[in-house]
Design a protein around this motif. Structure first.
Motif, PDB file in Angstrom:
ATOM      1  N   PHE A 196       1.797   3.516  17.142  1.00  0.00           N
ATOM      2  CA  PHE A 196       1.008   4.208  18.161  1.00  0.00           C
ATOM      3  C   PHE A 196      -0.458   4.352  17.741  1.00  0.00           C
ATOM      4  O   PHE A 196      -1.349   4.345  18.599  1.00  0.00           O
ATOM      5  CB  PHE A 196       1.619   5.568  18.476  1.00  0.00           C
ATOM      6  N   GLU A 197      -0.717   4.456  16.445  1.00  0.00           N
ATOM      7  CA  GLU A 197      -2.109   4.503  16.026  1.00  0.00           C
ATOM      8  C   GLU A 197      -2.797   3.172  16.324  1.00  0.00           C
ATOM      9  O   GLU A 197      -3.917   3.140  16.850  1.00  0.00           O
ATOM     10  CB  GLU A 197      -2.229   4.832  14.543  1.00  0.00           C
ATOM     11  N   ALA A 198      -2.124   2.073  15.987  1.00  0.00           N
ATOM     12  CA  ALA A 198      -2.699   0.754  16.281  1.00  0.00           C
ATOM     13  C   ALA A 198      -2.885   0.569  17.773  1.00  0.00           C
ATOM     14  O   ALA A 198      -3.915   0.053  18.237  1.00  0.00           O
ATOM     15  CB  ALA A 198      -1.800  -0.339  15.713  1.00  0.00           C
ATOM     16  N   ILE A 222       0.041  -7.364  -5.309  1.00  0.00           N
ATOM     17  CA  ILE A 222      -1.141  -6.497  -5.347  1.00  0.00           C
ATOM     18  C   ILE A 222      -0.723  -5.158  -4.757  1.00  0.00           C
ATOM     19  O   ILE A 222      -0.336  -5.082  -3.585  1.00  0.00           O
ATOM     20  CB  ILE A 222      -2.309  -7.080  -4.533  1.00  0.00           C
ATOM     21  N   GLY A 223      -0.787  -4.122  -5.554  1.00  0.00           N
ATOM     22  CA  GLY A 223      -0.344  -2.811  -5.082  1.00  0.00           C
ATOM     23  C   GLY A 223      -1.420  -1.756  -5.265  1.00  0.00           C
ATOM     24  O   GLY A 223      -2.124  -1.742  -6.277  1.00  0.00           O
ATOM     25  N   VAL A 224      -1.556  -0.890  -4.264  1.00  0.00           N
ATOM     26  CA  VAL A 224      -2.475   0.236  -4.336  1.00  0.00           C
ATOM     27  C   VAL A 224      -1.711   1.475  -3.880  1.00  0.00           C
ATOM     28  O   VAL A 224      -1.102   1.469  -2.805  1.00  0.00           O
ATOM     29  CB  VAL A 224      -3.718   0.047  -3.444  1.00  0.00           C
ATOM     30  N   ASN A 225      -1.730   2.520  -4.690  1.00  0.00           N
ATOM     31  CA  ASN A 225      -1.080   3.777  -4.317  1.00  0.00           C
ATOM     32  C   ASN A 225      -2.133   4.785  -3.854  1.00  0.00           C
ATOM     33  O   ASN A 225      -3.164   4.962  -4.510  1.00  0.00           O
ATOM     34  CB  ASN A 225      -0.299   4.358  -5.505  1.00  0.00           C
ATOM     35  N   PHE A 226      -1.866   5.443  -2.736  1.00  0.00           N
ATOM     36  CA  PHE A 226      -2.821   6.373  -2.152  1.00  0.00           C
ATOM     37  C   PHE A 226      -2.271   7.798  -2.172  1.00  0.00           C
ATOM     38  O   PHE A 226      -1.065   8.018  -2.075  1.00  0.00           O
ATOM     39  CB  PHE A 226      -3.137   5.977  -0.705  1.00  0.00           C
ATOM     40  N   LYS A 228      -3.995   4.354   6.016  1.00  0.00           N
ATOM     41  CA  LYS A 228      -3.970   3.800   7.368  1.00  0.00           C
ATOM     42  C   LYS A 228      -5.197   2.948   7.643  1.00  0.00           C
ATOM     43  O   LYS A 228      -5.112   1.918   8.323  1.00  0.00           O
ATOM     44  CB  LYS A 228      -3.887   4.936   8.396  1.00  0.00           C
ATOM     45  N   THR A 229      -6.341   3.385   7.117  1.00  0.00           N
ATOM     46  CA  THR A 229      -7.561   2.600   7.290  1.00  0.00           C
ATOM     47  C   THR A 229      -7.400   1.218   6.676  1.00  0.00           C
ATOM     48  O   THR A 229      -7.816   0.209   7.262  1.00  0.00           O
ATOM     49  CB  THR A 229      -8.762   3.320   6.651  1.00  0.00           C
ATOM     50  N   LEU A 277       0.858  -1.185   0.000  1.00  0.00           N
ATOM     51  CA  LEU A 277       0.000   0.000   0.000  1.00  0.00           C
ATOM     52  C   LEU A 277       0.893   1.233   0.000  1.00  0.00           C
ATOM     53  O   LEU A 277       1.394   1.659   1.039  1.00  0.00           O
ATOM     54  CB  LEU A 277      -0.920   0.000   1.232  1.00  0.00           C
ATOM     55  N   GLY A 278       1.114   1.798  -1.175  1.00  0.00           N
ATOM     56  CA  GLY A 278       2.030   2.922  -1.318  1.00  0.00           C
ATOM     57  C   GLY A 278       1.369   4.244  -0.986  1.00  0.00           C
ATOM     58  O   GLY A 278       0.172   4.349  -0.804  1.00  0.00           O
ATOM     59  N   ILE A 279       2.198   5.292  -0.939  1.00  0.00           N
ATOM     60  CA  ILE A 279       1.704   6.635  -0.628  1.00  0.00           C
ATOM     61  C   ILE A 279       2.424   7.646  -1.496  1.00  0.00           C
ATOM     62  O   ILE A 279       3.626   7.507  -1.776  1.00  0.00           O
ATOM     63  CB  ILE A 279       1.899   6.980   0.874  1.00  0.00           C
ATOM     64  N   GLU A 280       1.702   8.650  -1.946  1.00  0.00           N
ATOM     65  CA  GLU A 280       2.291   9.735  -2.737  1.00  0.00           C
ATOM     66  C   GLU A 280       3.160  10.597  -1.836  1.00  0.00           C
ATOM     67  O   GLU A 280       2.686  11.143  -0.840  1.00  0.00           O
ATOM     68  CB  GLU A 280       1.164  10.569  -3.337  1.00  0.00           C
ATOM     69  N   LEU A 281       4.438  10.700  -2.161  1.00  0.00           N
ATOM     70  CA  LEU A 281       5.386  11.478  -1.372  1.00  0.00           C
ATOM     71  C   LEU A 281       6.145  12.443  -2.284  1.00  0.00           C
ATOM     72  O   LEU A 281       6.239  12.214  -3.487  1.00  0.00           O
ATOM     73  CB  LEU A 281       6.379  10.554  -0.662  1.00  0.00           C
TER      74      LEU A 281
END
Length: 249
Positions: free
Chosen positions: A181-183, A146-150, A157-158, A130-134
């Motif tokens: 810490f979120e978990a 299986i990849g998903v970019n957010f 996080k959800t 699960l990637g992220i735009e940086l």
């Protein structure tokens, strides 16, 4: 005595659930504005459009991950060197989780994330990133199947929590601490139940645990029982056994 003509209902126009009257009536129709290509493009930067993008990210994520088998999210530093013990631990952890019947979800980046994805792929399991735009592009590592970019961190996080039965946290930096810490907060507040969290690397995490015990808990900012919400180990088999026991897999 001056007579007045009875006033009729005010002029109005309905736009879906919205009613506009008098000076608030907009010219044209919704379809007309949609199909009018001569207008400016400022609307793509507005909050209503961002809401639609956020919604679409949730839909894409749910659609891509809904049929995953039971999974564990593995976190760790993107800066973990390939020839380091932490990287090797990530590979072995990914393999062991697959052998225990789990899919492996990571942030899809290099370092410890790549290691866990590599182990999962080599063991013939489902390897998810699960990637992220940086601002600095990382891209998904080659071991992700299986990849998903957010665009948005909170959507990503959800997905980490919704589609995982637990977390294993390898040594990492600020992003890894954020996920841990979120978990921990979600478990403490019972927003999620039966969600094991395992910190891997007693030497690395020891100082943090001491601070939680000797400062945070000692000053009454948390309860002693909160230390029971996670486990710490140096052993891959024990880490897998802990998440397996609590998930009932």
């Amino acid at each position: 005595m001056e007579s007045r003509e009875p006033q009729g209902p005010p002029e109005e126009r309905r736009l879906g659930p919205v009613v506009r009257r008098r000076q608030q009536i907009q010219p044209g129709t919704t379809d007309q504005r949609l199909l009018d290509t001569t207008g400016d493009s400022d609307w793509v930067h507005t909050d209503p459009w961002r809401v639609l993008r956020i919604q679409s990210e949730f839909v894409d994520g749910f659609g891509a991950l809904a049929e995953l088998p039971p999974a564990i999210s593995v976190f760790g530093s993107a800066r973990t060197p390939v020839d380091s013990p932490d990287y090797e631990a990530g590979v072995q952890l990914g393999k062991a989780l697959v052998q225990a019947g789990f899919a492996v979800i990571t942030g899809g980046g290099p370092g410890a994330m790549e290691a866990a994805n590599k182990g999962a792929r080599e063991a013939g399991g489902v390897s998810v990133g699960l990637g992220i735009e940086l601002p600095f592009e990382q891209g998904l590592n080659p071991h992700v199947d299986i990849g998903v970019n957010f665009r948005y961190f909170f959507v990503r996080k959800t997905m980490f929590v919704k589609y995982a039965q637990g977390f294993v946290v390898l040594p990492g930096g600020l992003g890894t601490l954020d996920e841990f810490f979120e978990a921990l907060t979600l478990v403490q507040t019972r927003k999620v139940t039966q969600f094991p969290i395992v910190l891997f690397g007693t030497a690395y995490w020891g100082g943090l645990i001491d601070w939680l015990r000797d400062t945070v808990i000692a000053q009454g900012k948390a309860a002693e029982r909160d230390l029971l919400l996670f486990h710490v180990t140096d052993d891959v088999d024990e880490a897998v056994a802990l998440v397996t026991k609590e998930t009932g897999l």
